[in-house]
Design a protein around this motif. Sequence first.
Motif, PDB file in Angstrom:
ATOM      1  N   ARG A 296      13.442 -22.994 -29.764  1.00 45.44           N
ATOM      2  CA  ARG A 296      13.858 -22.267 -28.572  1.00 45.44           C
ATOM      3  C   ARG A 296      14.428 -23.207 -27.508  1.00 45.44           C
ATOM      4  NH1 ARG A 296       9.951 -18.026 -25.544  1.00 45.44           N
ATOM      5  NH2 ARG A 296      11.596 -16.501 -25.269  1.00 45.44           N
ATOM      6  N   SER A 297      13.743 -24.343 -27.283  1.00 51.05           N
ATOM      7  CA  SER A 297      14.202 -25.270 -26.249  1.00 51.05           C
ATOM      8  C   SER A 297      15.049 -26.398 -26.812  1.00 51.05           C
ATOM      9  CB  SER A 297      13.007 -25.859 -25.501  1.00 51.05           C
ATOM     10  OG  SER A 297      12.255 -26.688 -26.363  1.00 51.05           O
ATOM     11  N   GLY A 298      14.926 -26.671 -28.111  1.00 51.55           N
ATOM     12  CA  GLY A 298      15.671 -27.762 -28.716  1.00 51.55           C
ATOM     13  C   GLY A 298      15.152 -29.133 -28.341  1.00 51.55           C
ATOM     14  N   MET A 299      13.876 -29.218 -27.958  1.00 49.06           N
ATOM     15  CA  MET A 299      13.301 -30.480 -27.504  1.00 49.06           C
ATOM     16  C   MET A 299      12.185 -30.935 -28.440  1.00 49.06           C
ATOM     17  SD  MET A 299      13.054 -29.822 -23.408  1.00 49.06           S
ATOM     18  CE  MET A 299      12.196 -31.336 -23.180  1.00 49.06           C
ATOM     19  N   THR A 300      12.062 -32.242 -28.569  1.00 45.82           N
ATOM     20  CA  THR A 300      10.948 -32.839 -29.303  1.00 45.82           C
ATOM     21  C   THR A 300       9.832 -33.106 -28.311  1.00 45.82           C
ATOM     22  OG1 THR A 300      12.474 -33.874 -30.852  1.00 45.82           O
ATOM     23  CG2 THR A 300      10.255 -34.748 -30.763  1.00 45.82           C
ATOM     24  N   MET A 301       8.643 -32.600 -28.643  1.00 40.71           N
ATOM     25  CA  MET A 301       7.501 -32.718 -27.734  1.00 40.71           C
ATOM     26  C   MET A 301       6.327 -33.361 -28.458  1.00 40.71           C
ATOM     27  SD  MET A 301       8.668 -31.329 -24.980  1.00 40.71           S
ATOM     28  CE  MET A 301       7.212 -31.103 -24.024  1.00 40.71           C
TER      29      MET A 301
ATOM     30  N   TYR B 214       5.091 -11.552 -29.923  1.00 39.86           N
ATOM     31  CA  TYR B 214       6.450 -11.369 -29.441  1.00 39.86           C
ATOM     32  C   TYR B 214       7.424 -12.022 -30.415  1.00 39.86           C
ATOM     33  CZ  TYR B 214      10.155 -10.903 -26.001  1.00 39.86           C
ATOM     34  OH  TYR B 214      11.308 -10.560 -25.352  1.00 39.86           O
ATOM     35  N   PRO B 215       8.414 -11.274 -30.947  1.00 39.74           N
ATOM     36  CA  PRO B 215       9.256 -11.802 -32.025  1.00 39.74           C
ATOM     37  C   PRO B 215      10.031 -13.061 -31.679  1.00 39.74           C
ATOM     38  CG  PRO B 215       9.577  -9.443 -31.749  1.00 39.74           C
ATOM     39  CD  PRO B 215       8.702  -9.898 -30.624  1.00 39.74           C
ATOM     40  N   SER B 216      10.477 -13.213 -30.454  1.00 42.37           N
ATOM     41  CA  SER B 216      11.283 -14.393 -30.143  1.00 42.37           C
ATOM     42  C   SER B 216      10.429 -15.656 -30.066  1.00 42.37           C
ATOM     43  CB  SER B 216      12.033 -14.192 -28.834  1.00 42.37           C
ATOM     44  OG  SER B 216      11.136 -14.212 -27.765  1.00 42.37           O
ATOM     45  N   MET B 217       9.116 -15.503 -29.959  1.00 45.97           N
ATOM     46  CA  MET B 217       8.242 -16.666 -29.948  1.00 45.97           C
ATOM     47  C   MET B 217       8.103 -17.265 -31.339  1.00 45.97           C
ATOM     48  SD  MET B 217       7.117 -17.203 -26.849  1.00 45.97           S
ATOM     49  CE  MET B 217       5.556 -18.031 -26.997  1.00 45.97           C
ATOM     50  N   LYS B 218       8.328 -16.457 -32.368  1.00 49.06           N
ATOM     51  CA  LYS B 218       8.114 -16.909 -33.736  1.00 49.06           C
ATOM     52  C   LYS B 218       9.392 -17.524 -34.297  1.00 49.06           C
ATOM     53  CE  LYS B 218       4.368 -13.823 -34.716  1.00 49.06           C
ATOM     54  NZ  LYS B 218       3.776 -12.879 -35.620  1.00 49.06           N
ATOM     55  N   LYS B 219       9.841 -18.568 -33.697  1.00 44.99           N
ATOM     56  CA  LYS B 219      10.997 -19.304 -34.172  1.00 44.99           C
ATOM     57  C   LYS B 219      10.556 -20.315 -35.211  1.00 44.99           C
ATOM     58  CE  LYS B 219      14.052 -17.655 -31.217  1.00 44.99           C
ATOM     59  NZ  LYS B 219      15.332 -17.125 -31.524  1.00 44.99           N
TER      60      LYS B 219
END
Length: 163
Positions: free
Chosen positions: A53-58, A27-32
Amino acid sequence: MFYDKLSYSFYSKFTYPRSYLLLLINYPSMKKKNILALDYGTKYIGLAYWNERSGMTMPIGTLYNDKSLLFDLWSILERYFIWVVVVWYPKQHSYLQNKIDGLIDQLWYINTNLDIKKVNEEYTSVQAAATLWTSEKSLAEDTVAAMHILDYYLETSKSLHQW
């Protein structure tokens, strides 16, 4: 059955679980452009990533610094769609600098499209211990140190791009 639950997914035209998983992978939007941070150590390497996508550090966890390290890193690069790797680079430890340079060369051999950044941030392990409120070294400390390295990189890169 397990397969029956997956076949009734949101995407009803895909009846097999494998097709659903292939859709998610391609899915193209997954490949950020996600960013991976490495806190390099002689025994363990702490890992954290930033999701565009989320802008979070995990946190991801730690890897053993052994012969399987390169394969494990390759798997993480593929799984999290990593385009930028941020590596802690010490200012005064020439032994660690040589080891980290060797790891960077191997990462470029795996994927020549990687953008690898060196961050001269000292005391991330001290910050991680303060975050965890512990004086003893633990595996979580390496991961939290990688999160601090990534946050430092994101803050400095934002200040460089603001006009």
